[in-house]
Write an enzyme that holds these catalytic residues in place. Structure first.
Site, PDB file in Angstrom:
ATOM      1  N   GLU A  77       0.827  -1.258   0.104  1.00 14.75           N
ATOM      2  CA  GLU A  77      -0.025  -0.083   0.118  1.00 14.75           C
ATOM      3  C   GLU A  77       0.721   1.406  -0.006  1.00 14.75           C
ATOM      4  O   GLU A  77       0.709   2.237   0.853  1.00 14.75           O
ATOM      5  CB  GLU A  77      -0.877   0.023   1.202  1.00 14.75           C
ATOM      6  CG  GLU A  77      -1.721  -1.237   1.334  1.00 14.75           C
ATOM      7  CD  GLU A  77      -3.006  -1.107   2.487  1.00 14.75           C
ATOM      8  OE1 GLU A  77      -2.913  -0.190   3.058  1.00 14.75           O
ATOM      9  OE2 GLU A  77      -3.768  -2.163   2.472  1.00 14.75           O
ATOM     10  N   GLU A  95      -5.955 -11.469  -0.332  1.00  7.87           N
ATOM     11  CA  GLU A  95      -6.744 -10.723   0.416  1.00  7.87           C
ATOM     12  C   GLU A  95      -8.012 -10.632   0.081  1.00  7.87           C
ATOM     13  O   GLU A  95      -8.787  -9.671   0.048  1.00  7.87           O
ATOM     14  CB  GLU A  95      -6.229  -9.270   0.974  1.00  7.87           C
ATOM     15  CG  GLU A  95      -4.918  -9.323   1.423  1.00  7.87           C
ATOM     16  CD  GLU A  95      -4.481  -8.090   1.971  1.00  7.87           C
ATOM     17  OE1 GLU A  95      -5.158  -7.199   2.465  1.00  7.87           O
ATOM     18  OE2 GLU A  95      -3.252  -7.790   1.965  1.00  7.87           O
TER      19      GLU A  95
HETATM   20  C1  XIL Z   1      -5.820  -6.666   8.715  1.00  8.65           C
HETATM   21  C2  XIL Z   1      -5.790  -7.620   9.250  1.00  8.65           C
HETATM   22  O1  XIL Z   1      -6.805  -8.557   8.723  1.00  8.65           O
HETATM   23  C3  XIL Z   1      -6.246  -7.442  10.753  1.00  8.65           C
HETATM   24  O2  XIL Z   1      -6.352  -8.514  11.655  1.00  8.65           O
HETATM   25  C4  XIL Z   1      -5.200  -6.283  11.347  1.00  8.65           C
HETATM   26  O3  XIL Z   1      -5.417  -5.915  12.519  1.00  8.65           O
HETATM   27  C5  XIL Z   1      -5.221  -5.050  10.498  1.00  8.65           C
HETATM   28  O4  XIL Z   1      -4.777  -5.600   9.131  1.00  8.65           O
HETATM   29  N1  XIL Z   1      -4.895  -4.696   3.775  1.00  8.65           N
HETATM   30  C6  XIL Z   1      -3.683  -5.379   4.196  1.00  8.65           C
HETATM   31  C7  XIL Z   1      -3.791  -6.364   5.442  1.00  8.65           C
HETATM   32  O5  XIL Z   1      -2.607  -5.495   3.653  1.00  8.65           O
HETATM   33  O6  XIL Z   1      -2.472  -6.655   5.897  1.00  8.65           O
HETATM   34  C8  XIL Z   1      -4.909  -5.912   6.477  1.00  8.65           C
HETATM   35  O7  XIL Z   1      -5.081  -6.891   7.277  1.00  8.65           O
HETATM   36  C9  XIL Z   1      -6.142  -5.704   5.610  1.00  8.65           C
HETATM   37  C10 XIL Z   1      -6.007  -4.492   4.477  1.00  8.65           C
END
Ligand code: XIL
Length: 444
Positions: free
Chosen positions: A249, A356
């Site tokens: 990101e 994700e």
């Molecule tokens: C999120 C996790 O799901 C949570 O458990 C944590 O508290 C915060 O991060 N983008 C990403 C992930 O790259 O690492 C994120 O994951 C969600 C958004």
């Protein structure tokens, strides 16, 4: 005597019928002859019938009761111009009935005979076996690696990612002090269970520990610290972590500019290339990804990411692929957008990680429970994503990773602050429609 009566009755009937059709053609249409269903799958079939002379169209009824006490949504007297119709949105392993009438203007025939069929039972193939040539991933937390979590991860998935415990704030909480407790537990779990391990994420502005955010040293010291961190982590898990999201990101959403993170402030835009090089120096075999969200429907952001990637490649920076964080909704982004964005990664001969993946069923918070209709829309989107990924050339595929097992464990509930059902399993670990859609998409 009885037989004679019957014969007389039939003869009379024939006479009436013959006279009627000879002298004064009846507007009455014959009932179509319904045929057995074909192409039966878990959630669809093709209804067929023999065409009727003078019929202009047909009306199809589909029901779960043979008395047609109620109808499947959208299939009550559904008008069809063909002599067959695709019926979809059905439940797996369920008995359905259909019948059809011929129509010509105001004239409607009697119903055909009723045809019965049963949709197929869900395929009993684990997701990881349905996926050909790429990993099916999910996330883990170190306190969710036993019981049903462990069972499902082993049965259905071939890859894991730490949901948050392999990020900088957890592994490197204080200057000079690493804490490997949870990351080691996750790496051991992957190794012991024969699961691929995708590392996530070395550099992410949202998981930077306070001491790094408020770093007191010089820029040169900051850079040396980051180099040491990247190399220390990658070296520790060399051979066990098979791929890393090196930077996560780094690009802003709206403008498509570089995100003004502490890494950008201290090291300039070049921090990205440096982190990739340091990771490669520590492990020559590990795959290195840049990972970001909203890349399928945000022109600016995708363009910046691609320009950045092209520049990295031109400079021989070791980047193996891009991760599209697939935080999407049941009706967004459109299939063609996802395909077009994917194609741009394929065109660059890079690997593409659909990372994700979670699909919000309730993005407008208009539902208090997952309705059947929305559940089927969710299923369609999961199927679409699996189809799109499956269709990518093998050399460009790496993994399709889902961000969570059970609905009630999804990070989205906290993030958006309301109820949703974005994953493949419900709170009791039951497979949802979405699971079967995803599976169907993988098997296409
Ligand atoms: C999120 C996790 O799901 C949570 O458990 C944590 O508290 C915060 O991060 N983008 C990403 C992930 O790259 O690492 C994120 O994951 C969600 C958004």
């Amino acid at each position: 005597m009885k037989q004679l009566n019957i014969i007389l009755l039939i003869l009379t009937g024939l006479l009436v019928f013959a006279c009627g059709s000879d002298e004064n053609p009846s507007p009455k249409l014959d009932a179509p002859l319904a045929l057995n269903a074909s192409n039966i799958t878990q959630n669809a079939f093709t209804a067929k019938w023999v065409g009727v002379a003078n019929a202009k169209s047909y009306q199809l009824d589909v029901s779960i009761s043979n008395t047609f006490a109620s109808y499947v949504d959208g299939y009550q007297s559904k008008s069809v111009s063909d002599i067959k119709a695709e019926v979809d949105g059905l439940d797996a392993n369920t008995e359905y009935f259909y019948r059809v009438r011929a129509v010509n203007g105001e004239t409607i025939s009697d119903h055909s005979i009723t045809i019965k069929l049963t949709t197929s039972i869900p395929a009993d193939v684990p997701l990881k076996e349905a996926a050909q040539g790429f990993f099916i991933g999910n996330v883990v937390q170190s306190n969710r690696m036993t019981g049903m979590h462990k069972t499902l991860l082993n049965r259905e998935f071939s890859s894991i990612t730490a949901e948050y415990e392999m990020k900088m704030n957890i592994m490197y909480p204080q200057d000079g002090v690493y804490d490997w407790t949870r990351s080691d537990a996750i790496v051991d779990f992957a190794v012991n269970n024969g699961l691929n391990l995708h590392g996530h994420a070395l550099i992410w502005h949202n998981s930077t520990p306070d001491w790094v955010e408020n770093y007191t040293g010089t820029d040169a010291e900051f850079e040396a610290m980051v180099e040491d961190y990247v190399k220390t982590v990658v070296t520790r898990y060399k051979g066990k972590v098979k791929s890393w999201d090196v930077v996560n990101e780094a690009i802003e959403d709206g403008s498509g500019d570089y995100r003004n993170s502490v890494f950008y402030q201290r090291m300039g835009a070049g921090y990205i290339a440096k982190c990739f090089k340091w990771a490669r120096e520590a492990d020559t075999d590990v795959l290195l990804f840049y990972n970001d969200y909203n890349l399928c429907d945000n022109g600016n952001k995708l363009t910046t990411v691609l320009n950045m990637t092209d520049a990295l490649l031109a400079d021989d920076v070791p980047i193996d692929g891009l991760g599209f964080q697939m935080h999407i909704t049941y009706n967004w982004p459109a299939r063609d957008k996802i395909e077009a964005a994917s194609q741009k990664v394929i065109d660059r001969n890079l690997k593409l990680h659909f990372a994700e993946l979670d699909v919000r069923a309730n993005p407008n918070n208009d539902l208090t429970s997952l309705t059947n209709a929305r559940s089927l829309e969710l299923k369609d989107k999961y199927k679409e994503i699996a189809e799109i990924y499956t269709a990518i050339p093998t050399e460009n595929k790496y993994a399709l990773t889902i961000w969570g097992l059970r609905d009630n464990e999804s990070w989205l509930l906290n993030f958006w602050g309301h109820i949703d059902w974005p994953l493949l399993y419900d709170a009791d670990f039951n497979e949802k429609d979405a699971y079967y859609g995803f599976l169907e998409g993988l098997m296409k």
